[in-house]
Design an enzyme around this catalytic site. Structure first.
Site, PDB file in Angstrom:
ATOM      1  N   HIS A 124       0.878  -1.186   0.000  1.00 23.65           N
ATOM      2  CA  HIS A 124       0.000   0.000   0.000  1.00 23.65           C
ATOM      3  C   HIS A 124       0.914   1.233   0.000  1.00 23.65           C
ATOM      4  O   HIS A 124       2.023   1.174   0.524  1.00 23.65           O
ATOM      5  CB  HIS A 124      -0.831  -0.051   1.276  1.00 23.65           C
ATOM      6  CG  HIS A 124      -1.900   0.971   1.397  1.00 23.65           C
ATOM      7  ND1 HIS A 124      -1.647   2.251   1.817  1.00 23.65           N
ATOM      8  CD2 HIS A 124      -3.231   0.904   1.173  1.00 23.65           C
ATOM      9  CE1 HIS A 124      -2.784   2.925   1.856  1.00 23.65           C
ATOM     10  NE2 HIS A 124      -3.761   2.136   1.466  1.00 23.65           N
ATOM     11  N   ASP A 201       2.894  -4.699   8.132  1.00 27.45           N
ATOM     12  CA  ASP A 201       1.686  -3.908   7.965  1.00 27.45           C
ATOM     13  C   ASP A 201       0.515  -4.886   8.046  1.00 27.45           C
ATOM     14  O   ASP A 201       0.273  -5.655   7.106  1.00 27.45           O
ATOM     15  CB  ASP A 201       1.759  -3.204   6.600  1.00 27.45           C
ATOM     16  CG  ASP A 201       0.451  -2.528   6.227  1.00 27.45           C
ATOM     17  OD1 ASP A 201      -0.555  -2.740   6.923  1.00 27.45           O
ATOM     18  OD2 ASP A 201       0.442  -1.793   5.219  1.00 27.45           O
ATOM     19  N   GLN A 204      -4.604  -5.304   6.805  1.00 21.42           N
ATOM     20  CA  GLN A 204      -5.598  -6.207   6.198  1.00 21.42           C
ATOM     21  C   GLN A 204      -5.491  -7.619   6.768  1.00 21.42           C
ATOM     22  O   GLN A 204      -6.049  -8.560   6.194  1.00 21.42           O
ATOM     23  CB  GLN A 204      -5.404  -6.251   4.675  1.00 21.42           C
ATOM     24  CG  GLN A 204      -5.558  -4.921   3.978  1.00 21.42           C
ATOM     25  CD  GLN A 204      -6.987  -4.384   3.991  1.00 21.42           C
ATOM     26  OE1 GLN A 204      -7.943  -5.090   4.306  1.00 21.42           O
ATOM     27  NE2 GLN A 204      -7.139  -3.111   3.649  1.00 21.42           N
ATOM     28  N   LYS A 227     -10.584  -0.729  10.388  1.00 18.39           N
ATOM     29  CA  LYS A 227     -10.679  -1.896   9.512  1.00 18.39           C
ATOM     30  C   LYS A 227     -10.998  -3.156  10.307  1.00 18.39           C
ATOM     31  O   LYS A 227     -11.101  -4.240   9.750  1.00 18.39           O
ATOM     32  CB  LYS A 227      -9.372  -2.080   8.730  1.00 18.39           C
ATOM     33  CG  LYS A 227      -9.111  -0.948   7.721  1.00 18.39           C
ATOM     34  CD  LYS A 227      -7.866  -1.232   6.918  1.00 18.39           C
ATOM     35  CE  LYS A 227      -7.341  -0.005   6.197  1.00 18.39           C
ATOM     36  NZ  LYS A 227      -8.112   0.370   5.018  1.00 18.39           N
ATOM     37  N   CYS A 365      -4.780   2.503  -3.699  1.00 16.63           N
ATOM     38  CA  CYS A 365      -3.567   3.031  -3.053  1.00 16.63           C
ATOM     39  C   CYS A 365      -2.400   2.073  -3.223  1.00 16.63           C
ATOM     40  O   CYS A 365      -1.576   1.912  -2.300  1.00 16.63           O
ATOM     41  CB  CYS A 365      -3.789   3.312  -1.561  1.00 16.63           C
ATOM     42  SG  CYS A 365      -4.954   4.623  -1.279  1.00 16.63           S
TER      43      CYS A 365
HETATM   44  N1  PLP Z   1      -1.794  -0.760   4.583  1.00 17.58           N
HETATM   45  C1  PLP Z   1      -2.717  -1.499   3.962  1.00 17.58           C
HETATM   46  C2  PLP Z   1      -2.367  -2.867   3.476  1.00 17.58           C
HETATM   47  C3  PLP Z   1      -3.998  -0.978   3.780  1.00 17.58           C
HETATM   48  O1  PLP Z   1      -4.916  -1.693   3.155  1.00 17.58           O
HETATM   49  C4  PLP Z   1      -4.288   0.313   4.257  1.00 17.58           C
HETATM   50  C5  PLP Z   1      -5.602   0.927   4.024  1.00 17.58           C
HETATM   51  O2  PLP Z   1      -6.334   0.559   3.149  1.00 17.58           O
HETATM   52  C6  PLP Z   1      -3.295   1.033   4.911  1.00 17.58           C
HETATM   53  C7  PLP Z   1      -2.063   0.448   5.056  1.00 17.58           C
HETATM   54  C8  PLP Z   1      -3.533   2.395   5.466  1.00 17.58           C
HETATM   55  O3  PLP Z   1      -4.439   2.331   6.513  1.00 17.58           O
HETATM   56  P1  PLP Z   1      -5.010   3.671   7.187  1.00 17.58           P
HETATM   57  O4  PLP Z   1      -5.549   4.490   6.050  1.00 17.58           O
HETATM   58  O5  PLP Z   1      -6.067   3.178   8.103  1.00 17.58           O
HETATM   59  O6  PLP Z   1      -3.887   4.324   7.878  1.00 17.58           O
END
Ligand code: PLP
Length: 407
Positions: A124, A201, A204, A227, A365
Site C-alpha cells: 500500500h 503492515d 488487512q 478496519k 492506493c
Molecule cells: N496498509 C494497507 C495494506 C492498507 O490496506 C491500508 C488501508 O487501506 C493502509 C495500510 C492504510 O491504513 P489507514 O488508512 O487506516 O492508515
C-alpha cells in the site's frame, strides 16, 4: 460463540438493514473500512454520556475513569496480539501513522546513507512513501521484492536482497489489492539471520487472521481500528521494547515528557514517549469494544467462515465471461479483485452502486501493483465477517446487469 452464526452476526450491524437507492445495502468495501457492530456504537455513546474527560492529568473522578478505561484498552490490545508488555502498545492514528512513526524514528536512529530498506512489490502507498521519504533525505536505497503474476512474492529474490546494508524489512501481511497472505514467518526468520528487524503492515490481516507477535517474533506491527470494526482515527503500533526504547520520540508536546526546562527536556517512558498530546480517547476506549466483539466470535471461526466465502465468490466470478481475477495466490484472504475485458472498472463500480452494491474501484492506493499488471485499476469486492453468500450472488447478478449495459 462456539460456531459461527451468520444471522446473529448480521443482526449485530445495524447499517446492514439500510437501503441504498431503494435496494438493500450489499457492503463489499470492507478493505477500505468495516461497518460497526451495535456494541461498538453503544460504547461511543457510553463514552460521551458517562465518562468523557481528559486522561493522565486530572485528579477528578472522571479523569481517573477515562484514564483507567484507556489503559484497560491498551491491555486488551496487548492480549489480542499477545505482546509481552503493555508498554509495547502505542496508540497512533492508524496504520499510516504507525509506519510513518517507525520510518522517521527508527530511520533517524539506524538508516543512513547507502543503507537499504526492503519493501515488496505489493505494498500500500503507506508502506512505500514513508520509507521513500526517509531514503531520499539520507541517501539510502529502497529495494523492492518482486512478485509473480499470481501476486506471490519471489522469496529467493528476497533472500538474495538481504545483506549487511539492510536496516529494516517492511512488508504487508495481507495485500489489500490482491488478497495475498505473505509467508511472514519465513520473511521474519530470514531477516533475523542478519539481525534485521521486520515491520509487518497488518492493516488487512488483523481482522481476518489471529496474530501473535511473540510467536511471529515480529519487531513492529501496525494496524488500524476502523478496519477491524472499531472507530476511525485510532490505530496501533506494536514495537519490541528494546527497539522502542532506543528510538527517539516522534512528536514533542504534552504527555511525552518527564521534565521540561528551556534548556533541556527529558522524555517519558514507554508508551507515553510516543504519545504526544491528548490522544483519541474515545477511539482508544471504543477499540476495546471492537476487540471484545472479535474475541467473542473468535478469529479462527472468522477465518474459516471468510475462507469459505472467498472460495464461493472466486467460483462465481471465475464463471463470468471475460472476467479476470487479479490476485490468485494460493494463500489468500477476503479480497476479490477483478477486471473485465473492454470495460473500465470505474463504470462497473458506478452501476453496481446504483443497485446498492458497494465495491471499490481504482488502484486501491497500490499504484505499483497496477503498473505491474498494466491495468488502470480493478474492481475490488473485499469481504468481512458479516458478508454472506447472498451478497456474492447479488454481486454476480449486479455484474451481469452492469456488463449487459456496458458491453
Ligand atoms: N496498509 C494497507 C495494506 C492498507 O490496506 C491500508 C488501508 O487501506 C493502509 C495500510 C492504510 O491504513 P489507514 O488508512 O487506516 O492508515
Amino acid at each position: 460463540m462456539n460456531s459461527f452464526d451468520i444471522n446473529r452476526v448480521r443482526n449485530d450491524f445495524p447499517i446492514l438493514a439500510r437501503e441504498v437507492y431503494g435496494n438493500p445495502l450489499v457492503y463489499l468495501d470492507n478493505g477500505a473500512t468495516t461497518q460497526k457492530p451495535q456494541s461498538v456504537i453503544d460504547a461511543i455513546i457510553h463514552y460521551y454520556s458517562e465518562i468523557n474527560s481528559n486522561v493522565h492529568r486530572g485528579v477528578h473522578h472522571l479523569s481517573q475513569v477515562s484514564t483507567d478505561a484507556m489503559e484497560a484498552a491498551r491491555e486488551s490490545v496487548r492480549q489480542f496480539i499477545n505482546a509481552k508488555h503493555v508498554h509495547e502498545v502505542i496508540f497512533v492514528k492508524g496504520t499510516t501513522e504507525g509506519i510513518n512513526l517507525v520510518a522517521q524514528c527508527f530511520g533517524k536512529l539506524k538508516i543512513k546513507k547507502d543503507d537499504e530498506v526492503i519493501i515488496s512489490a505489493m505494498e500500500h502507498h503507506s508502506n512505500i512513501v514513508p520509507w521513500q521519504m526517509h531514503c531520499e533525505q539520507v541517501g539510502a536505497k529502497l529495494r523492492v521484492i518482486p512478485m509473480d503474476e499470481r501476486g506471490v512474492l519471489d522469496m529467493d529474490a528476497y533472500k538474495n536482497m538481504l545483506n549487511e546494508k539492510t536496516k529494516i524489512v517492511a512488508i504487508t501481511y495481507v495485500s489489500n489489492a490482491l488478497g495475498t497472505i505473505n509467508p511472514v514467518e519465513e520473511i521474519i526468520a530470514a531477516a533475523h539471520q542478519l539481525d534485521v528487524p521486520v515491520l509487518l503492515d497488518a492493516a488487512q490481516a488483523i481482522q481476518h487472521i489471529s496474530v501473535d507477535v511473540q510467536a511471529l517474533n515480529v519487531d513492529f506491527l501496525v494496524f488500524s481500528g476502523h478496519k477491524m470494526y472499531g472507530p476511525t482515527g485510532i490505530g496501533i503500533l506494536y514495537g519490541k521494547e528494546s527497539l522502542l526504547n532506543e528510538m527517539p520520540p516522534y512528536q514533542g508536546g504534552g504527555e511525552m515528557i518527564k521534565e521540561v526546562t528551556f534548556e533541556k527536556t527529558t522524555y517519558n517512558d514507554l508508551p507515553f514517549k510516543f504519545e504526544a498530546g491528548t490522544p483519541h480517547i474515545e477511539g482508544i476506549i471504543v477499540l476495546k469494544a471492537a476487540i471484545d466483539y472479535l474475541t467473542e466470535i473468535g478469529l479462527d471461526n472468522i477465518k474459516k467462515y471468510e475462507d469459505d466465502l472467498l472460495d464461493y465468490g472466486t467460483g462465481l466470478l471465475s464463471a463470468v465471461n471475460g472476467l479476470k481475477i487479479i490476485g490468485t495466490a494460493p494463500e489468500k484472504s477476503s479480497v476479490l479483485s477483478f477486471i473485465v475485458d473492454g470495460v473500465h472498472p470505474y463504470d462497473i463500480g458506478v452501476l453496481l452502486d446504483r443497485m446498492g452494491i458497494a465495491v471499490r474501484t481504482g488502484h486501491h492506493c497500490a499504484e505499483p501493483i497496477m503498473n505491474q499488471f498494466e491495468i488502470p485499476g480493478t474492481v475490488r469486492a473485499s469481504l468481512a465477517l458479516y458478508n454472506n453468500k447472498e451478497d456474492l450472488d447479488k454481486l454476480i447478478a449486479g455484474l451481469d446487469r452492469a456488463l449487459g449495459m456496458l458491453r
